[in-house]
Design an enzyme around this catalytic site. Structure first.
Site, PDB file in Angstrom:
ATOM      1  N   PRO A   1       9.231  -3.401   1.168  1.00  0.00           N
ATOM      2  CA  PRO A   1       8.782  -2.345   0.254  1.00  0.00           C
ATOM      3  C   PRO A   1       9.537  -1.038   0.481  1.00  0.00           C
ATOM      4  O   PRO A   1       9.478  -0.126  -0.340  1.00  0.00           O
ATOM      5  CB  PRO A   1       7.295  -2.174   0.576  1.00  0.00           C
ATOM      6  CG  PRO A   1       6.970  -3.118   1.664  1.00  0.00           C
ATOM      7  CD  PRO A   1       8.173  -3.930   2.011  1.00  0.00           C
TER       8      PRO A   1
ATOM      9  N   GLU B   1       3.961  -6.537  10.306  1.00  0.00           N
ATOM     10  CA  GLU B   1       4.285  -5.146   9.957  1.00  0.00           C
ATOM     11  C   GLU B   1       5.774  -4.957   9.649  1.00  0.00           C
ATOM     12  O   GLU B   1       6.224  -3.849   9.420  1.00  0.00           O
ATOM     13  CB  GLU B   1       3.882  -4.229  11.113  1.00  0.00           C
ATOM     14  CG  GLU B   1       2.385  -4.092  11.302  1.00  0.00           C
ATOM     15  CD  GLU B   1       1.716  -3.399  10.130  1.00  0.00           C
ATOM     16  OE1 GLU B   1       2.091  -2.255   9.839  1.00  0.00           O
ATOM     17  OE2 GLU B   1       0.822  -4.012   9.513  1.00  0.00           O
TER      18      GLU B   1
ATOM     19  N   ARG C   1      19.566 -17.223 -12.499  1.00  0.00           N
ATOM     20  CA  ARG C   1      19.659 -17.496 -13.942  1.00  0.00           C
ATOM     21  C   ARG C   1      20.859 -16.810 -14.587  1.00  0.00           C
ATOM     22  O   ARG C   1      21.201 -17.091 -15.733  1.00  0.00           O
ATOM     23  CB  ARG C   1      18.351 -17.152 -14.664  1.00  0.00           C
ATOM     24  CG  ARG C   1      17.965 -15.716 -14.632  1.00  0.00           C
ATOM     25  CD  ARG C   1      16.550 -15.519 -15.117  1.00  0.00           C
ATOM     26  NE  ARG C   1      16.415 -15.759 -16.552  1.00  0.00           N
ATOM     27  CZ  ARG C   1      16.874 -14.937 -17.484  1.00  0.00           C
ATOM     28  NH1 ARG C   1      17.522 -13.839 -17.145  1.00  0.00           N
ATOM     29  NH2 ARG C   1      16.699 -15.206 -18.761  1.00  0.00           N
TER      30      ARG C   1
ATOM     31  N   ASP D   1      18.596 -11.336 -23.348  1.00  0.00           N
ATOM     32  CA  ASP D   1      17.436 -10.926 -22.553  1.00  0.00           C
ATOM     33  C   ASP D   1      17.052  -9.471 -22.728  1.00  0.00           C
ATOM     34  O   ASP D   1      17.886  -8.641 -23.013  1.00  0.00           O
ATOM     35  CB  ASP D   1      17.774 -11.039 -21.063  1.00  0.00           C
ATOM     36  CG  ASP D   1      17.632 -12.439 -20.581  1.00  0.00           C
ATOM     37  OD1 ASP D   1      16.990 -13.220 -21.262  1.00  0.00           O
ATOM     38  OD2 ASP D   1      18.182 -12.704 -19.512  1.00  0.00           O
TER      39      ASP D   1
HETATM   40  N1  ADE Z   1       7.393  -7.291   1.310  1.00  0.00           N
HETATM   41  C1  ADE Z   1       6.141  -6.872   1.115  1.00  0.00           C
HETATM   42  N2  ADE Z   1       6.025  -6.224  -0.032  1.00  0.00           N
HETATM   43  C2  ADE Z   1       7.257  -6.228  -0.602  1.00  0.00           C
HETATM   44  C3  ADE Z   1       7.795  -5.700  -1.811  1.00  0.00           C
HETATM   45  N3  ADE Z   1       7.062  -5.024  -2.689  1.00  0.00           N
HETATM   46  N4  ADE Z   1       9.100  -5.894  -2.073  1.00  0.00           N
HETATM   47  C4  ADE Z   1       9.862  -6.564  -1.184  1.00  0.00           C
HETATM   48  N5  ADE Z   1       9.418  -7.066  -0.036  1.00  0.00           N
HETATM   49  C5  ADE Z   1       8.122  -6.909   0.257  1.00  0.00           C
END
Ligand code: ADE
Length: 241
Positions: free
Chosen positions: A95, A122, A160, A175
């Site tokens: 994230p 974590e 793809r 697309d």
């Molecule tokens: N791992 C946990 N959440 C994630 C996300 N939103 N994007 C990429 N990897 C992740």
């Protein structure tokens, strides 16, 4: 193109990628994919790959050693197979990365090999990330329990675009995002359903008129649903719309 997914849950990756269009593409040999179990590389006698984080917070972290050895093994195999010392991109799905989009998918689709590293708990000890990761990529501003689903999302979007993966009917050319806009609405038979008619222009046989209608509908839809994309498209294209 060859995807190498490093994970603690290899069966999840192979089951996810082995079905439908990607499964067919793998059978045809357009793409290859392997899931490598990071746990196989731990030197811990109990097969442990995680430990407590230093500092406050109760989380567990994936340790540097198994991740490092796994990445090195995979990079070594790639170098041996390709006979090249070309730098291979190692993507950590997290994230805390740049948000994945169609442009990134197009960039990654140019690679011959792509390594995707999935974190759990974590995350992963920062020291190994500093040494092996070339790209930090997120699939959106929310947190999942692990990197496997994001990795599969990325593999799907990238694969793809690899020539031969889609057939004509599934073409990636029209697309959404291909031209910076969302795709126009589409209709199939019957011509009337729930008293709703297919837009007459689509039955006209006039390709120029149909393309004009499709572009107008794309613009309208993008403006309604994704003002951010519309503004970007307008700045780059046609200021009169
Ligand atoms: N791992 C946990 N959440 C994630 C996300 N939103 N994007 C990429 N990897 C992740």
């Amino acid at each position: 193109m060859f995807f190498h997914v490093l994970t603690l849950f290899p069966e999840m990756i192979m089951e996810g990628l082995g079905t439908s269009i990607l499964g067919r593409a793998m059978q045809k040999g357009c793409i290859e994919a392997e899931a490598i179990n990071i746990r196989d590389y731990t030197t811990n006698k109990h097969q442990k790959v995680d430990d407590y984080t230093y500092g406050p917070g109760a989380g567990m972290l994936m340790q540097a050693q198994p991740v490092y050895d796994c990445v090195q093994a995979v990079l070594g195999q790639i170098a041996q197979r390709t006979g090249s010392d070309k730098k291979v991109r190692v993507v950590y799905v997290t994230p805390q990365g740049a948000v994945f989009d169609q442009k990134m998918a197009q960039e990654f689709a140019k690679e011959e090999d792509l390594v995707l590293l999935c974190g759990h708990y974590e995350g992963i000890d920062e020291r190994v990330l500093e040494e092996v990761v070339t790209d930090y990529v997120s699939i959106g501003d929310y947190v999942l329990t692990g990197g496997e689903l994001p990795a599969m999302v990325m593999v799907d979007a990238i694969a793809r675009l690899v020539p031969g993966v889609l057939n004509n009917e599934e073409s990636a050319v029209t697309d959404s995002f291909g031209n910076g806009l969302l795709e126009h609405p589409q209709y199939s038979r019957p011509q009337v359903w729930h008293d709703k008619e297919v837009p007459p222009v689509l039955l006209s046989g006039n390709h120029k008129l149909i393309e004009k209608w499709q572009l107008e509908e794309s613009i309208k839809r993008t403006k309604e649903r994704r003002l951010d994309l519309y503004e970007k498209w307008r700045a780059e294209h046609d200021n009169s719309r």
